[in-house]
Design an enzyme around this catalytic site. Structure first.
Site, PDB file in Angstrom:
ATOM      1  N   ALA A 381       0.830  -1.208   0.000  1.00  0.00           N
ATOM      2  CA  ALA A 381       0.000   0.000   0.000  1.00  0.00           C
ATOM      3  C   ALA A 381       0.856   1.247   0.000  1.00  0.00           C
ATOM      4  O   ALA A 381       1.984   1.246   0.483  1.00  0.00           O
ATOM      5  CB  ALA A 381      -0.920  -0.003   1.228  1.00  0.00           C
ATOM      6  N   SER A 382       0.290   2.325  -0.543  1.00  0.00           N
ATOM      7  CA  SER A 382       0.948   3.632  -0.603  1.00  0.00           C
ATOM      8  C   SER A 382       2.315   3.479  -1.278  1.00  0.00           C
ATOM      9  O   SER A 382       2.379   3.140  -2.451  1.00  0.00           O
ATOM     10  CB  SER A 382       1.045   4.244   0.794  1.00  0.00           C
ATOM     11  N   GLY A 383       3.408   3.697  -0.557  1.00  0.00           N
ATOM     12  CA  GLY A 383       4.721   3.498  -1.177  1.00  0.00           C
ATOM     13  C   GLY A 383       4.907   2.077  -1.661  1.00  0.00           C
ATOM     14  O   GLY A 383       5.629   1.815  -2.631  1.00  0.00           O
ATOM     15  N   GLY A 403      -3.297  -0.250  -2.669  1.00  0.00           N
ATOM     16  CA  GLY A 403      -3.813   1.083  -2.984  1.00  0.00           C
ATOM     17  C   GLY A 403      -3.209   2.112  -2.061  1.00  0.00           C
ATOM     18  O   GLY A 403      -1.999   2.288  -2.006  1.00  0.00           O
ATOM     19  N   ALA A 583       4.469   8.351   1.967  1.00  0.00           N
ATOM     20  CA  ALA A 583       3.498   7.516   1.259  1.00  0.00           C
ATOM     21  C   ALA A 583       3.342   6.260   2.093  1.00  0.00           C
ATOM     22  O   ALA A 583       3.943   5.220   1.830  1.00  0.00           O
ATOM     23  CB  ALA A 583       3.998   7.198  -0.151  1.00  0.00           C
TER      24      ALA A 583
END
Length: 591
Positions: A381-383, A403, A583
């Protein structure tokens, strides 16, 4: 006399050191041999704990020939047993999973189902009927529960910790800002309870995971899903009640399960091999892990700048320098036919994630005949999603959390804490924005504008890169971005993921893209490579293993809940530079 005494002491120390090294070497040679596998054996697999992706550095375990099982080592044991004529059956013994997630459990469950295609029997024995333990056990032909253990099936719950009230009491102010309505990673510090978006997202994730669990249990126990939902609402169950409901096949102790297994397979007898020993059976001796070479690069842990390492509270650190070096090694090896990036990360530093993304893009564009594929574990997720974007194909488990396409940043203002203690922070600076990241005061209007511009710029770049990767438009991606976390199943539905499955599924995709025949075995070239005994010993002697030792001490002296609370109070945010854009996915306290 004094000189002779000193010389004698140093001589004795030298002899002791040499003898110790020789002893270590002898033990290493002894345990390095493959174990003898009896004919018609039952493979006993104990499964539980944290299920790491990469084995921790452990000299003692190396010498004993026993290393903490990883997800891949457990899957490999099942792959080997599937083709090993000496193994007639598998006995699963889930021992309790420490992970709050489900992706790795699904990966092992998939491997059990694949093993059953061999026609060999699988029994599962539960000393405790936890939800993950039971979900895994339902892949077996028969499920047995210890007579004194409940079957603890109740549903899915998520608990989030909010620390804003605590920070107010101690005089600390979380001056944190985010882009994306669902970018809730900072909510732990900025809020006292759920926001509407945060609650909506958690409810959606729980509902999807719940349906996945229902579907898996229904398939394994040959019941319809409506019946399983009804039974979950009646849980937890006493052993006899679980038996009457058809959720298990019998109530028995482990020795009685052995008797039942022998009765159904008389040829098995008392022959058993433990999974720790079977791990030392080489895949190549059974015709596996040979052929064209595919690189598997593990990106496990919170993404940060620098080298990979270990944080005693937050666990594994995926360092950008280390990952970039692994990617370059794979790029420069002409024998590598494909690259699979195995991700188990909640994200982290935006800059570090971008640096890794760039190196993967170079690897992808350098050779059109060498595909890059991403395999998502519990988290990407994120990064963690950011570094998956260069992949031509992204494969995730249905329960993977992915995501979280969003960004946040800011700082903690701790001046009030010092004032409560009778201290005071004063500054001397030159430059209009020199004190932007001051710990003594919040951002002023001009500084906040600069921060928000920086965050918005990164978010826009993130969305544009996702749109390019997913062959979509920034407008469409923005609607499913906004920092929102999705399960792998949801992500496949909205186009963020291409296929559902585990690492073997990603390897199958890589073979297809690299024009390697589907029935061909491949050699996996793993990064980080397995360290030798001497490398592990050097790490321990140099003191670089201290962080792992601290983590072991914490685990031995604190409960899981206390460690989670410590993690929350310290927070992954403490690992990064003040003001650095992050992130990073939301911090789930307990699922």
């Amino acid at each position: 006399m004094a000189r002779r005494g000193v010389a004698l002491i140093f001589t004795l120390l030298g002899v002791a050191f040499v003898v110790s090294i020789a002893a270590f070497g002898a033990i290493y040679l002894l345990v390095g041999r493959e174990p003898r596998v009896p004919s018609n054996a039952t493979l006993m697999l104990r499964l539980g704990g944290d299920l790491p992706e990469v084995a921790p550095a452990d000299v003692v375990g190396y010498l004993r020939g026993v290393r903490a099982p990883t997800v891949r080592s457990l899957v490999d044991n099942l792959r080997k047993a599937k083709v090993d004529r000496r193994v007639s059956a598998v006995l699963l013994k889930p021992t309790g999973f420490d992970t709050p997630f489900w992706g790795k459990v699904q990966e092992i469950r998939d491997a059990v189902l694949d093993f059953k295609k061999s026609g060999k029997r699988v029994y599962a024995y539960l000393e405790y009927g936890g939800d993950r333990d039971y979900y895994l056990a339902t892949a077996a032909d028969k499920v047995f529960l210890m007579p004194s253990s409940p079957l603890d099936l109740t549903g899915v719950a998520t608990y989030e910790l909010f620390l804003r009230g605590t920070l107010d009491k101690i005089g600390a102010y979380p001056d944190l800002h985010h882009i994306g309505d669902y970018k809730t990673a900072s909510n732990m510090f900025t809020q006292k309870s759920y926001t509407a978006a945060h609650k909506e997202m958690d409810a959606s994730l729980n509902r999807d995971l719940y349906e996945q669990i229902v579907g898996g249990i229904a398939e394994g126990r040959k019941k319809n899903e409506a019946e399983i939902r009804r039974l979950l609402d009646e849980g937890p169950f006493l052993p006899e009640a679980a038996l009457r409901a058809g959720l298990i096949d019998d109530v028995a102790y482990e020795d009685q399960v052995d008797d039942k297994l022998r009765a159904s397979l008389p040829e098995v007898g008392d022959r058993r091999i433990d999974g720790d020993d079977y791990t030392r059976v080489s895949s190549t001796s059974l015709g596996l892990n040979r052929g064209p070479r595919i690189a598997v690069i593990y990106a496990a842990g919170t993404i940060n700048s620098g080298k990979s390492g270990y944080d005693p509270v937050n666990g594994e650190i995926a360092g950008s320098d280390t990952l970039i070096e692994y990617i370059r090694q794979a790029r420069r090896d002409p024998s590598i036919r494909a690259i699979v990036l195995r991700i188990d990360s909640p994200g982290g530093s935006a800059a570090a994630s971008d640096a890794i993304w760039r190196e993967l893009m170079i690897a992808r564009n350098e050779r059109a005949d060498r595909p890059v594929v991403a395999s998502m574990s519990d988290l990407a997720a994120s990064g963690g999603y950011y570094i998956a974007m260069p992949a031509e194909v992204i494969v995730a488990q249905p329960s993977t959390l992915t995501g979280s396409i969003g960004i946040f940043g800011g700082k903690f203002v701790t001046g009030g804490v010092y004032e409560k203690l009778g201290a005071r922070i004063e500054s001397t600076s030159i430059g209009k924005h020199a004190e932007s990241n001051s710990p003594a005061r919040p951002y002023n209007a001009d500084e906040l504008k600069k921060l928000q511009e920086q965050l918005q710029s990164f978010y826009d770049q993130f969305v544009e890169k996702v749109a390019e990767s997913r062959h979509s438009t920034p407008e469409k991606i923005d609607r499913i971005a906004q920092g929102r976390v999705w399960t792998g199943q949801q992500a496949k539905q909205n186009g963020l993921v291409d296929a559902l499955g585990g690492l073997d599924g990603a390897i199958a995709v890589a073979k297809q893209r690299a024009k390697i025949p589907a029935d061909s075995e491949v050699e996996l070239v793993v990064y980080p490579p397995r360290k030798s005994f001497y490398e592990l010993l050097a790490e321990q002697l140099s003191g670089s293993g201290e962080q792992v030792a601290v983590s072991a001490w914490l685990s031995a002296h604190l409960t899981k809940g206390e460690i989670e609370a410590l993690r929350a109070m310290r927070g992954p945010v403490a690992m990064f530079r003040r003001g650095e854009p992050l992130a990073l996915m939301p911090f789930t306290f307990l699922r």
